[in-house]
Design an enzyme around this catalytic site. Structure first.
Site, PDB file in Angstrom:
ATOM      1  N   LYS A 166       8.079  36.849  90.411  1.00 15.91           N
ATOM      2  CA  LYS A 166       7.021  37.748  89.977  1.00 15.91           C
ATOM      3  C   LYS A 166       7.041  39.020  90.833  1.00 15.91           C
ATOM      4  O   LYS A 166       7.042  38.949  92.068  1.00 15.91           O
ATOM      5  CB  LYS A 166       5.661  37.069  90.103  1.00 15.91           C
ATOM      6  N   ASP A 194       9.931  39.232  86.636  1.00 12.17           N
ATOM      7  CA  ASP A 194       8.847  39.484  85.698  1.00 12.17           C
ATOM      8  C   ASP A 194       7.832  40.400  86.360  1.00 12.17           C
ATOM      9  O   ASP A 194       7.192  40.028  87.342  1.00 12.17           O
ATOM     10  CB  ASP A 194       8.190  38.160  85.295  1.00 12.17           C
ATOM     11  N   GLU A 220      11.442  40.764  82.703  1.00  8.24           N
ATOM     12  CA  GLU A 220      10.379  40.629  81.711  1.00  8.24           C
ATOM     13  C   GLU A 220       9.356  41.747  81.880  1.00  8.24           C
ATOM     14  O   GLU A 220       8.941  42.058  82.994  1.00  8.24           O
ATOM     15  CB  GLU A 220       9.649  39.299  81.906  1.00  8.24           C
ATOM     16  N   ASP A 245       7.579  40.698  76.634  1.00  7.76           N
ATOM     17  CA  ASP A 245       6.643  39.573  76.695  1.00  7.76           C
ATOM     18  C   ASP A 245       5.282  40.023  76.161  1.00  7.76           C
ATOM     19  O   ASP A 245       4.964  39.833  74.998  1.00  7.76           O
ATOM     20  CB  ASP A 245       6.539  39.045  78.124  1.00  7.76           C
ATOM     21  N   LYS A 269       5.255  32.921  73.627  1.00  8.39           N
ATOM     22  CA  LYS A 269       4.251  32.026  74.209  1.00  8.39           C
ATOM     23  C   LYS A 269       3.277  31.618  73.106  1.00  8.39           C
ATOM     24  O   LYS A 269       2.815  32.470  72.344  1.00  8.39           O
ATOM     25  CB  LYS A 269       3.498  32.725  75.345  1.00  8.39           C
TER      26      LYS A 269
END
Length: 371
Positions: A166, A194, A220, A245, A269
């Site tokens: 992250k 991401d 991402e 995303d 998702k």
């Protein structure tokens, strides 16, 4: 099949599913608990279906509270109707209220569970899939570069081969984070990053160009979805593939980003798409353009995780797996049966439907409403 067509929804239970967590930090939010929703759709037979959703307010604009209350309205709309007509039931929910994809995904999941159970087959077979190898990554939340590198080493020692990092709070620090992690784990470990919409265009460009030498599989969502018009330029000017995303909630979004050459991959998702039906449409849309997809999640328990493993096995264009949500510091596992981790590979039993449920004992103290 008589049972399949004649079945009716008799009642729907909606419970708050709150799971304690270690703090998990991303660019837009810090999670201290998984504030999820558990759904149980009962029928006039002995078959019932279960679903779970995990709202992320900063991403989807839903909370546990909103899901709990909107869920009551949605339950009243489909009560008394055939749960196996999944698309018809979901269209009724869409006609009642726009967006609210997260709570809708729990209904979609429970309806799929019932339909697969009615045919006495695992969900992946109901969806036309077959068993395949699914290896998840494991995610490192944002911390100091040194602490993140230490965590990466600990992951590798546990057998992790794919690490998702992250980023998105500070571009220069993010470069240092990746540099230290790559030095710590060596070249054989796959690194994914991401930014969770955290960078502006200039920071995204500078940061991604700076970390190109560190062999990054993809990035991402580098920028806020409002900056989608800048994605084609970013994709053109950096070597690291871009994965959309937060910019892709449905197959219309997927078509828009792909046709503008904004991404190389898409992250699906269930909490964004509203469930399995729309997730399949996204994967189908991407497949037409040879854009592979990843299946990810919020902070679901192994119940929703198991449904996602079934979906991953049912679509060949879902090729990347970010299915570590219940490993991200969940302090309790309330799930009975369901998918298992075997050294970061996910395995399923051949139980009918999703093949997982939440322990009644865990739910006994939770706020619940029955429609």
């Amino acid at each position: 099949t008589i049972q399949f067509s004649a079945m009716k929804i008799s009642s729907i239970e909606i419970s708050r599913l709150t799971i304690p967590m270690e703090p998990f930090v991303i660019a837009t939010e810090t999670c201290y608990t998984a504030k999820n929703i558990y759904l149980k759709i009962n029928t006039d037979t002995d078959i019932f279906g279960v679903g779970e959703c995990s709202p992320f307010p900063m991403l989807v604009g839903e909370t546990q509270d909103s899901c709990f209350h909107v869920g009551r309205d949605l339950a009243s709309i489909i009560k008394g109707k055939n749960p196996c007509a999944i698309e018809e039931r979901m269209n009724e929910l869409h006609a009642h209220i726009a967006f609210n994809s997260t709570i809708k995904s729990a209904f979609d999941m429970a309806l799929h569970d019932i339909a697969a159970k009615a045919l006495n087959m695992p969900l992946y077979k109901f969806l036309g899939g077959q068993k395949k190898e699914i290896q998840t990554d494991l995610t490192i939340g944002i911390s100091s570069p040194e602490k993140m590198a230490e965590k990466a080493v600990a992951f590798v020692e546990k057998g992790v081969r794919i690490i998702k990092v992250k980023l998105g709070k500070n571009g220069k620090e993010d470069v240092e984070r990746i540099k230290k992690i790559r030095e710590a784990v060596g070249q054989s470990i796959q690194l994914r990053i991401d930014a969770n919409q955290g960078w502006d265009y200039a920071t995204a460009l500078e940061t991604l160009q700076a970390i190109e030498p560190f062999n990054i599989a993809f990035c991402e969502q580098p920028m806020h979805h409002h900056l989608d018009p800048l994605l084609p330029a970013l994709k053109k000017n950096v070597a690291i593939p871009i994965m959309a995303d937060e910019s892709v909630f449905n197959h219309f979004d997927a078509e828009r980003l792909i046709s503008s050459d904004s991404c190389s991959y898409i992250n699906i998702k269930l909490a964004k798409s509203g469930g399995i039906l729309e997730a399949i449409k996204i994967a189908d849309t991407a497949a037409v353009h040879n854009i592979p997809c990843m299946l990810g999640g919020m902070v679901e328990s192994r119940l929703a995780l198991t449904a996602k493993v079934h979906l991953a096995m049912a679509h060949e264009n879902i090729r990347f797996y970010d299915l570590d949500t219940c490993l991200l510091g969940h302090l309790v596992d309330p799930v009975i049966d369901g998918a298992r981790y075997n050294n970061y590979f996910l395995e399923l039993d051949e139980l009918p439907g999703i093949g997982a449920d939440i322990s009644p004992a865990f739910l006994s103290g939770a706020e619940k409403t029955i429609i």
